[in-house]
Design an enzyme around this catalytic site. Sequence first.
Site, PDB file in Angstrom:
ATOM      1  N   HIS A  46       0.838  -1.220   0.000  1.00  0.00           N
ATOM      2  CA  HIS A  46       0.000   0.000   0.000  1.00  0.00           C
ATOM      3  C   HIS A  46       0.868   1.264   0.000  1.00  0.00           C
ATOM      4  O   HIS A  46       0.420   2.311   0.464  1.00  0.00           O
ATOM      5  CB  HIS A  46      -0.945   0.041   1.202  1.00  0.00           C
ATOM      6  CG  HIS A  46      -1.656  -1.243   1.474  1.00  0.00           C
ATOM      7  ND1 HIS A  46      -2.901  -1.540   0.966  1.00  0.00           N
ATOM      8  CD2 HIS A  46      -1.280  -2.345   2.193  1.00  0.00           C
ATOM      9  CE1 HIS A  46      -3.267  -2.751   1.363  1.00  0.00           C
ATOM     10  NE2 HIS A  46      -2.303  -3.262   2.109  1.00  0.00           N
ATOM     11  N   SER A  90      14.948  21.994 -15.193  1.00  0.00           N
ATOM     12  CA  SER A  90      13.789  22.848 -15.421  1.00  0.00           C
ATOM     13  C   SER A  90      14.275  24.186 -15.951  1.00  0.00           C
ATOM     14  O   SER A  90      15.327  24.673 -15.549  1.00  0.00           O
ATOM     15  CB  SER A  90      13.034  23.042 -14.109  1.00  0.00           C
ATOM     16  OG  SER A  90      12.282  24.229 -14.161  1.00  0.00           O
ATOM     17  N   LYS A 134      15.865  21.836  -9.924  1.00  0.00           N
ATOM     18  CA  LYS A 134      15.177  20.627 -10.369  1.00  0.00           C
ATOM     19  C   LYS A 134      16.056  19.705 -11.209  1.00  0.00           C
ATOM     20  O   LYS A 134      16.824  20.135 -12.033  1.00  0.00           O
ATOM     21  CB  LYS A 134      13.946  21.005 -11.225  1.00  0.00           C
ATOM     22  CG  LYS A 134      12.839  21.684 -10.468  1.00  0.00           C
ATOM     23  CD  LYS A 134      12.067  20.758  -9.555  1.00  0.00           C
ATOM     24  CE  LYS A 134      11.193  19.784 -10.293  1.00  0.00           C
ATOM     25  NZ  LYS A 134       9.904  20.300 -10.686  1.00  0.00           N
ATOM     26  N   GLU A 178       9.335   8.990 -16.599  1.00  0.00           N
ATOM     27  CA  GLU A 178       7.943   9.411 -16.831  1.00  0.00           C
ATOM     28  C   GLU A 178       7.485   9.035 -18.237  1.00  0.00           C
ATOM     29  O   GLU A 178       6.340   8.615 -18.436  1.00  0.00           O
ATOM     30  CB  GLU A 178       7.816  10.927 -16.614  1.00  0.00           C
ATOM     31  CG  GLU A 178       8.045  11.314 -15.169  1.00  0.00           C
ATOM     32  CD  GLU A 178       8.186  12.820 -15.000  1.00  0.00           C
ATOM     33  OE1 GLU A 178       7.341  13.405 -14.318  1.00  0.00           O
ATOM     34  OE2 GLU A 178       9.127  13.414 -15.552  1.00  0.00           O
TER      35      GLU A 178
END
Length: 467
Positions: free
Chosen positions: A165, A286, A292, A299
């Site tokens: 979980h 970024s 970043k 992704e």
Amino acid sequence: MTDTPTPKSSNQMWGGRFADGPDAIMEAINASIGFDKRMAAQDIAGSRAHAAMLGATGILERSDVDAIREGLLTVLSEIEVGTFQFSTALEDIHMNVEARLKDLIGDPAGRLHTGRSRNDQVATDFKLWVRDQLDAAERGLLALMRALLAQAEAGADWVMPGFTHLQTAQPVTWGHHMMAYVEMFGRDLGRVRDARVRMNTSPLGAAALAGTSFPIDRHMTAEALGFDTPAANSLDAVSDRDFALEFLGAASICAIHLSRFAEELVIWSSAQFRFVTLSDRFSTGSSIMPQKKNPDAAELIRAKVGRIFGANTALMMVMKGLPLTYSKDMQEDKEQVFDAADNLMLALAAMTGMVSDMTANRESLAAAAGSGFSTATDLADWLVRVLGLPFREAHHITGSLVALAEQKGCDLPDLSLDEMQSAHAGITNDVFDVLGVENSVRSRISYGGTAPERVREQVSRWKDLIS
Ligand code: ARG
């Protein structure tokens, strides 16, 4: 694509029956050359095998076969160097190649199609193309599994939290987690290999659907193209696309695995987790936030699963209502298989690169492994093993100690012996041995368990299996 003008007259391949050329819209919906030119090499290989067989069986004169062979080699080199003029009016790769062959060698080109049809021709070409993809997927999977094995071997005894979980469950080892993916990609490898064995029969010579009256030798063409046997039923041979569906099925399941792993890498590389550092080579920055480092490759891999499933669904829908044998619907079998294959290979390569380059942050993994009362089960097991309590009672006592630690804002090993004994008087100092994460993972020695010795055994088993 360079295009030659649409001929006003009827089609030169099947125009005998037609007085007029096709409407421009008909030509646009009918043509597949825009995408099936990717099968040019397979088409020419199939034609060469067919021509050689027509010569060997005496169906064609030797001189015609020689001219066809030379001509096909010229066509292939024109396609390879990019001088070949593809024509939409000529519909597909089969007719484009044959038309160019006619320009080059004249009449013998018209004899090449003896004893075959575009129906067995396209089935053969597409099978050869998909077979290459199964081989490429096998290579991609093996490379990824090797990268995972290297990670597992290096970190066979590094502790980290195991989750259910996405809540801390029990400590596990980094090597064990990596090896879970080796199992998953190992099943993908098995599916790819199974599919290759099942698909490796040759449709060539099934002709339009019923076979042919020419004395062709289908065993000869099958062998020349690396197939195990000719497909045994001509109707099935021209209408079967199971091989593409199996490829997409295996690709879809593999994409699920890639996507689940990509999701973990996204989570693990976040500032909140810091379990792994991805290399600069597989991250991006970024344009506005200088701090970043984004896991874009992970992704994108996670997203690619959508188009691979889409291809699988689309082809199942194309095939589901088709009566035997060939219907033009089946021309819609290729584009999405091409796209799924391209993206699967890219995703496998990107994942392999990320896994080879990534650094597991041992300290962060260990710190997280000990938090979240991850050794509560070890405590309960100790109460059962040493004090002889029933597991349910041990579970209850452990629960009360977790609540106490939570209230004090500490972890289980930080409780004092007095506090432990407040939950059960029989608890002794020995209990602290099992509350450490290192001891916890070392104790899980059951087959398939997370103990470093078990992980190392699995690493060497897989190394043997895929070496
Ligand atoms: N371009 C067609 C395809 O991809 C080739 C087969 C055409 N056969 C036919 N009977 N029209 O399926």
